[in-house]
Design an enzyme around this catalytic site. Sequence first.
Site, PDB file in Angstrom:
ATOM      1  N   LYS A   1       2.066  -7.361   4.345  1.00  0.00           N
ATOM      2  CA  LYS A   1       3.011  -6.917   3.310  1.00  0.00           C
ATOM      3  C   LYS A   1       3.007  -5.385   3.240  1.00  0.00           C
ATOM      4  CE  LYS A   1      -0.513  -7.263  -0.280  1.00  0.00           C
ATOM      5  NZ  LYS A   1      -1.166  -8.149  -1.255  1.00  0.00           N
TER       6      LYS A   1
ATOM      7  N   TYR B   1       3.541  26.267  -7.691  1.00  0.00           N
ATOM      8  CA  TYR B   1       4.099  26.028  -9.029  1.00  0.00           C
ATOM      9  C   TYR B   1       3.016  26.071 -10.093  1.00  0.00           C
ATOM     10  CZ  TYR B   1       8.432  24.212  -6.913  1.00  0.00           C
ATOM     11  OH  TYR B   1       9.595  24.059  -6.227  1.00  0.00           O
TER      12      TYR B   1
HETATM   13  C1  LIG Z   1      -2.509  -8.377  -0.811  1.00  0.00           C
HETATM   14  C2  LIG Z   1      -3.107  -9.710  -0.890  1.00  0.00           C
HETATM   15  C3  LIG Z   1      -4.167 -10.059  -0.052  1.00  0.00           C
HETATM   16  C4  LIG Z   1      -4.872  -9.072   0.856  1.00  0.00           C
HETATM   17  O1  LIG Z   1      -5.792  -8.295   0.111  1.00  0.00           O
HETATM   18  P1  LIG Z   1      -6.757  -7.240   0.864  1.00  0.00           P
HETATM   19  O2  LIG Z   1      -7.696  -6.813  -0.210  1.00  0.00           O
HETATM   20  O3  LIG Z   1      -5.880  -6.138   1.333  1.00  0.00           O
HETATM   21  O4  LIG Z   1      -7.421  -7.942   1.977  1.00  0.00           O
HETATM   22  C5  LIG Z   1      -4.601 -11.373  -0.077  1.00  0.00           C
HETATM   23  N1  LIG Z   1      -4.031 -12.285  -0.910  1.00  0.00           N
HETATM   24  C6  LIG Z   1      -3.020 -11.976  -1.735  1.00  0.00           C
HETATM   25  C7  LIG Z   1      -2.448 -13.021  -2.627  1.00  0.00           C
HETATM   26  C8  LIG Z   1      -2.537 -10.676  -1.770  1.00  0.00           C
HETATM   27  O5  LIG Z   1      -1.541 -10.370  -2.605  1.00  0.00           O
END
Ligand SMILES: *Cc1c(COP(=O)(O)O)cnc(C)c1O
Length: 388
Positions: A33, A265
């Site tokens: 993702k 800034y």
């Molecule tokens: C993002 C996510 C993961 C992965 O988590 P990591 O800590 O990056 O390994 C696993 N399960 C779900 C439901 C997630 O949303």
Amino acid sequence: MIAELTIDLGAIRRNVARLAAFVAPAGYAAVVKANAYGHGLVPVAQALASDVAALCVYRADEAATLREAGIATPILILGPIDPAELHGACDPRTSIALWSDGPFLDDLRRTASASGDRFGVHAKIDTGVTRLGLDRDRASAVIANYLADPHLDVRGVFTHLAAAEELESEFTLLQLERFTRALGPLEGILASRGVVRHAAASAAAMLFPNLRLDLIRAGIATYGIWPSNETRAAVAGALELEPALRWTTKLVVVRAVEAGRSVGYGCSFHTSRASRIGVLPIGYAEGIPRALSGSGVALVAGRKAPFVGRICMNMCFIDVTDVPEAAPGTCVTLVGRDGDGSIDPNDVAEAAGTIGYELVARLPSEIPRRYVETETAAIAAARSIVSS
Ligand SMILES: *Cc1c(COP(=O)(O)O)cnc(C)c1O
């Protein structure tokens, strides 16, 4: 090109191989993702397609992108799906996370009937994040209905943990107990249908052997980034991860200025000595956290050059007084290795008051990404022995 990300697909594949061996016999689902945590969805998924049991995405359109790229690996869509997007998810190799017993089920049934296929389903139970998932006291009854529904093919049941990377073992084990208890009434049917159970993301997969269950869902570790310093310390020595990302830019100008000069800034920084101030052509619009204003370092010629002044929208400053080689065009490393120096995404995140996850997930998709596939020195040496 004002900045570039170099992504080592070899490092990503080795991270998967190492963590997969560490958690075996549990299977490995790679979480891709958020544009593969900034590393690039399609190239990362292609590199891993035949090494993992499944790819996890958040949205239905990410799954569609992977299918268009020719990837046939099973995909699990973790997030909510708009009824208008359901059609593409009704595919024998795709599963959706399901926690509804409302009208959304009617949308599923209608779409399944129209396409003549069933929806692959991983039923989600909330055991303590209080985000998505079935309430655990109703979960077994609702999942029993999923199991009886001719439009659904229940392939998995899962939950998500709240605090594994903080080594919160009491709460993590409580979540496991809740998960197990919620599924108790269905144990026989789940086993007879070969439904997989999963709970662990990267941290729990490393730290809690009894949470690995049938499958882990590993995101951050896939990319060679530790979920937290605590996790790293707890597993040090037993598991090696290789950061896969290098983020570089180039100095635009280097200004020699006198002591007492204000930079940027808000005049928040004044040189304390005669200094050389380097201007970088990227700022918070390009993914540098504004919270790095006045903290954190970049690497120039292998040496540390601190950020000074406020991070601007498209530019920022580093102090290169102690790096005589620094000149317009000199490479600046924001994340990754340069000579003897190295910056981990978690180092940058810590200086900015955030976590490595946020730093990489916010790397804009427009930054050019270059893909390389390195071998470790050990593998390269072994190969040269074999071939000689
Ligand atoms: C993002 C996510 C993961 C992965 O988590 P990591 O800590 O990056 O390994 C696993 N399960 C779900 C439901 C997630 O949303």
